[in-house]
Design a protein around this motif. Sequence first.
Motif, PDB file in Angstrom:
ATOM      1  N   UNK A 215     -59.174  48.207  -9.246  1.00 21.38           N
ATOM      2  CA  UNK A 215     -59.771  48.458  -7.928  1.00 21.38           C
ATOM      3  C   UNK A 215     -59.088  47.576  -6.849  1.00 21.38           C
ATOM      4  N   UNK A 216     -58.560  46.443  -7.261  1.00 20.79           N
ATOM      5  CA  UNK A 216     -57.918  45.526  -6.306  1.00 20.79           C
ATOM      6  C   UNK A 216     -56.736  46.186  -5.600  1.00 20.79           C
ATOM      7  N   UNK A 217     -55.899  46.905  -6.335  1.00 18.84           N
ATOM      8  CA  UNK A 217     -54.720  47.556  -5.746  1.00 18.84           C
ATOM      9  C   UNK A 217     -55.122  48.613  -4.742  1.00 18.84           C
ATOM     10  N   UNK A 218     -56.237  49.403  -5.060  1.00 23.04           N
ATOM     11  CA  UNK A 218     -56.674  50.453  -4.131  1.00 23.04           C
ATOM     12  C   UNK A 218     -57.190  49.833  -2.827  1.00 23.04           C
ATOM     13  N   UNK A 219     -57.961  48.733  -2.914  1.00 21.69           N
ATOM     14  CA  UNK A 219     -58.470  48.090  -1.699  1.00 21.69           C
ATOM     15  C   UNK A 219     -57.321  47.573  -0.806  1.00 21.69           C
ATOM     16  N   UNK A 220     -56.272  47.084  -1.434  1.00 21.89           N
ATOM     17  CA  UNK A 220     -55.101  46.613  -0.645  1.00 21.89           C
ATOM     18  C   UNK A 220     -54.482  47.758   0.124  1.00 21.89           C
ATOM     19  N   UNK A 221     -54.278  48.939  -0.519  1.00 21.20           N
ATOM     20  CA  UNK A 221     -53.638  50.067   0.140  1.00 21.20           C
ATOM     21  C   UNK A 221     -54.480  50.565   1.311  1.00 21.20           C
ATOM     22  N   UNK A 222     -55.827  50.590   1.194  1.00 21.65           N
ATOM     23  CA  UNK A 222     -56.679  51.084   2.284  1.00 21.65           C
ATOM     24  C   UNK A 222     -56.520  50.200   3.535  1.00 21.65           C
ATOM     25  N   UNK A 223     -56.478  48.904   3.371  1.00 24.78           N
ATOM     26  CA  UNK A 223     -56.381  48.006   4.533  1.00 24.78           C
ATOM     27  C   UNK A 223     -55.012  48.090   5.202  1.00 24.78           C
ATOM     28  N   UNK A 224     -53.973  48.240   4.397  1.00 25.47           N
ATOM     29  CA  UNK A 224     -52.635  48.339   5.007  1.00 25.47           C
ATOM     30  C   UNK A 224     -52.486  49.635   5.789  1.00 25.47           C
ATOM     31  N   UNK A 225     -53.092  50.709   5.311  1.00 24.37           N
ATOM     32  CA  UNK A 225     -52.989  51.978   6.049  1.00 24.37           C
ATOM     33  C   UNK A 225     -53.695  51.883   7.394  1.00 24.37           C
ATOM     34  N   UNK A 226     -54.898  51.237   7.447  1.00 28.50           N
ATOM     35  CA  UNK A 226     -55.631  51.114   8.702  1.00 28.50           C
ATOM     36  C   UNK A 226     -54.863  50.215   9.714  1.00 28.50           C
ATOM     37  N   UNK A 227     -54.278  49.114   9.220  1.00 29.55           N
ATOM     38  CA  UNK A 227     -53.514  48.233  10.123  1.00 29.55           C
ATOM     39  C   UNK A 227     -52.308  48.946  10.715  1.00 29.55           C
ATOM     40  N   UNK A 228     -51.675  49.817   9.871  1.00 28.27           N
ATOM     41  CA  UNK A 228     -50.516  50.554  10.381  1.00 28.27           C
ATOM     42  C   UNK A 228     -50.912  51.505  11.489  1.00 28.27           C
ATOM     43  N   UNK A 229     -52.113  52.112  11.369  1.00 25.38           N
ATOM     44  CA  UNK A 229     -52.549  53.056  12.409  1.00 25.38           C
ATOM     45  C   UNK A 229     -52.864  52.342  13.730  1.00 25.38           C
ATOM     46  N   UNK A 230     -53.270  51.059  13.668  1.00 23.86           N
ATOM     47  CA  UNK A 230     -53.595  50.307  14.896  1.00 23.86           C
ATOM     48  C   UNK A 230     -52.370  49.687  15.583  1.00 23.86           C
ATOM     49  N   UNK A 231     -51.207  49.634  14.901  1.00 27.32           N
ATOM     50  CA  UNK A 231     -50.001  49.027  15.502  1.00 27.32           C
ATOM     51  C   UNK A 231     -49.577  49.739  16.782  1.00 27.32           C
ATOM     52  N   UNK A 232     -49.825  51.075  16.827  1.00 27.85           N
ATOM     53  CA  UNK A 232     -49.397  51.840  18.002  1.00 27.85           C
ATOM     54  C   UNK A 232     -50.161  51.492  19.262  1.00 27.85           C
ATOM     55  N   UNK A 233     -51.317  50.814  19.110  1.00 28.89           N
ATOM     56  CA  UNK A 233     -52.111  50.471  20.292  1.00 28.89           C
ATOM     57  C   UNK A 233     -51.721  49.110  20.902  1.00 28.89           C
ATOM     58  N   UNK A 234     -50.788  48.386  20.305  1.00 31.47           N
ATOM     59  CA  UNK A 234     -50.429  47.071  20.841  1.00 31.47           C
ATOM     60  C   UNK A 234     -49.771  47.151  22.225  1.00 31.47           C
ATOM     61  N   UNK A 235     -48.959  48.179  22.485  1.00 25.26           N
ATOM     62  CA  UNK A 235     -48.299  48.318  23.788  1.00 25.26           C
ATOM     63  C   UNK A 235     -49.300  48.467  24.910  1.00 25.26           C
ATOM     64  N   UNK A 236     -50.409  49.200  24.633  1.00 25.70           N
ATOM     65  CA  UNK A 236     -51.437  49.373  25.666  1.00 25.70           C
ATOM     66  C   UNK A 236     -52.090  48.041  25.995  1.00 25.70           C
ATOM     67  N   UNK A 237     -52.345  47.193  24.968  1.00 26.05           N
ATOM     68  CA  UNK A 237     -52.960  45.893  25.219  1.00 26.05           C
ATOM     69  C   UNK A 237     -52.046  44.995  26.057  1.00 26.05           C
TER      70      UNK A 237
END
Length: 1007
Positions: free
Chosen positions: A374-396
């Motif tokens: 279960x540890x490996x699956x939890x790691x993949x979920x968090x990395x996917x969400x962080x990648x989706x938020x990277x595109x909003x840094x330019x707006x900030x």
Amino acid sequence: MRLHRLEVSAFGPFSGTEVIDFDALSDAGLFLIQGRTGAGKTSILDAVCFALYGQVPGVRNAVKGLRSDHAEPAAGPRVVLETTVRGRRLRISRSPAWERPKLRGSGTTTEHAKVILEEFEHGAWTGLTTRLDEAGDLVSRLLGMTAVQFCQVALLPQGEFAGFLRAGADERRKVLERLFAAEVFTQVEKWLADRRAATGRRAAELGATASSIADRVAETTGAAPPRGDRAAVPAPRRAEPPVEPFADVAALLAWAAELAAGHEDVRAAATTLRAEAAASLEKARTALDHAKDLADRRRRHADAVARRDALRERAEERSRLASRVDAAARADRVLALIRDVRARHDEAVRARRWAEETRSAVAELLPPKAPDDVIAKAERDRRDEAASLEGRRGAATRLEQIGDERAELARELTRLEPEEARLGSLLADLPGLVTARQTELDDARVAAAGLPSAVAAADAVRHRLDAAQRRDRVEQHLAEAEAAHRLRVDAAQAARDHELDLRQARLDGMAAALAAELKDGEPCRVCGSTEHPAPVDSLGEIPTEEQVDEARAALDKAQDDREISARRVESLRTERDGLLETAGEVTADSLVGEVAEAERAVRDLESRAAEVDRLEAALHRHEQDLAHARDERDKVAETLAGNRAEDANRADEQARLSSELDEARGDDPTLEARITRLGREADALGAAAEALRASARAAQELAASRAKAEREATEQGFRTPDEAAEAALPDEDQGDLRDKLRRFDDEEAAVRDLLADPALTSAAAEPAPDLPALETARRAADDAHTRAASAADRARHRCDRLTELRRELTAAVRAWRPAAEAHEVAERLAGLASGKHAANRHAMSLSAYVLAARLEQVVAAANERLSRMSGDRYALVHTTGKSAGDRTKGSGGLGLRVVDAWTGLDRDPVTLSGGESFITSLALALGLADVVTAEAGGAEIGTLFVDEGFGTLDEETLDEVMDVLDGLRDGGRAVGIVSHVAELRARVPAQLRVTKQRTGSTVTIVA
């Protein structure tokens, strides 16, 4: 060269434009340039010289400003001369450098010198050049003389030639050098002097070189050099000390050869002694070496026997070392596997601990009792969400920039709004200040414009006051001088009558004495006649020759006194007339009040005009402030409008971006904080999963390593790996044991070889040698050889050095002989050319000799005219003797004496009276003009000027001088006399009158 037309504008004393028609004056042949003192008579001659050469004569050329001080400020100085030279009609227009007012603003700017040279050809003027150097070169080539020569030939300055007549040889030489081309002879003198010095230095240097080589020969051999008289080469006539060689340099060669022969004998004897010592040394060395070899072989044999006995005693120790080295070698094959087992055990323990720590660190992020996958699956979920938020840094980032930009716009608005109000207030006040300053400046300029005329008026009144005061004094002196002159005229006339009476009485008395001796029928001793119809009777006492001479001397003194008083009266009358023209009949007391009133007016205008510069600066400053304020106000208004529009746009964009970012960050304070948190949790989950995998791999590798170590220990003869570890030794210990075994083996082999050597065996059987005795014998032989070799080397080196120095000495003597001969020739020639050699009997330098020849020609030409002007009394004589005042050696040959035919004696020119000096210097000037013209090969001078000096002549002498000047007109030459003597106005009808006024001088032609 003949002058036709001269036009001067704003030049010298001429403030306007004056035109002189020399053709009209030249028709009379002889014309007078007359005017009051300072009117500008000489300035006409300056204008002619300036037009031709761009410079004025004599010391006046050093004065920079040729522009008239009376001319208008914008009037430029200009001279235009039309002349014919060698058949070519030329027109020369020249302007000197001058400071003209600027066209804009105040101040002046420099106008450079200009020239236009034109020639009249085919009925029109054709331009030849506008370059100053080309025009000067063309005029000099056509006239064939320099500016200095022209001034002496065409413009005869009497004051200068009176000084030339009385000058010493040094001053007279300077004048002649300027007129005649004597530079080449001066350069010859300098070249010969330099040559003398150079050859002297060369001969001295070469002689010193030979002497130096002889000193080195003496130093090498230890012998004293044969010193002779040091006078072989004359020292160069310079300040530096001469370097003198030996008196007879050639004698050094024989001296050196004799020294070389003696040292060759010494060298041969030293070489023989050296060979004998070398043989003795070699024999002693051989005996010593043989004894040392025998003693060494006996020592080596004894050492080998001792070493063999020691090896036999250590045989058991060698066996134990061999067994220990073998066991350590077998343990080395197992030791590496034992170390590997220990390392893997430590790694497995560390991996297990790290897995437990990382699993407990992420327990909060996982469900309770969740499996490891279960540890490996939890790691993949968090990395996917962080990648989706990277595109909003330019707006900030953009949102933060908008906040900074709006803050900056607000600060700019706060700064500009008060500035806009200040500029508006300033623009309301400045126009009034500009108008007020302009009005004040106009008033001050009106006062400044009237200041020059007020100053000129004040100067004129002061000048009239000074002239009136001097007029009163001169009139008093004139009355006294006229009374004294009348008395001296009467005295001179009485002395003339007395001298004539005595001379006539003596003649009559001598005739009576002769008549008393006459007899009828006998011839007269005077006329030869035998008839004596009317013999003279004696009338009284006959005057003696001494009485006649005393009367003549009294007459000469009375005439001199009369001439002095006449010149005094004429001078005072001329001065009185000039002062009357300036001051008029107005009294000095009435002019004092006018001076005070004019000075008060000047002071008032000066105080008002002094404000011009300050008011101009204030007006310029206010105008600049007004223009600057208008520009600044426009810029501020434009900037405020732009800033307000830009702030509204930034506010709209800020609201939109804030809404989007609030939605993306969720419960986290910022978007960046949410991305950071997700990344941190993903890294911790990944590290836990990797630690679990690493712990499993370490356990498997430890089990495999233990099995391999046990197998290898059994194969090498050990029961367990621990037993193999006990038998192991470090590499350093094993190396030490092997070295000890190797040394045992090497020692045994070496001992066997030494005991088997037959040379050592035979040496052990022989008796021991006596080494100290043999060493003592060898040292004695070595010392003897060293002394002999040193002596031989010194002898050889001395002979070789002598051979080398003899070659140098021979070459030095050979080079010295021609140098000394060349210096002797140069010394004689230089002395002859400079007048400092005994062979030059007149002690005259070459240049002085050439100038003396020119001076002889000048004297010959001058005497033709001096004889006529002096009534055959005076003649100039050129002397070659050195005068008392001539300080420069070699400057003789330029002396002048005056021969008086009445006394038969020669006189120094300084003893001549004023009139006699004038006619003599005039004759000298005319003669010099003829010689210079012939010497330079220049054009014939058709227009000649004679400047001043006629006021010193009496009537008879003036007649003679005028006859000579009238004779100068032969061949169509025109002669202009520059003088203010009143008597010449009646004698010379053609006149050029120069009149001076307060506003400048003018000219008028009277034909």
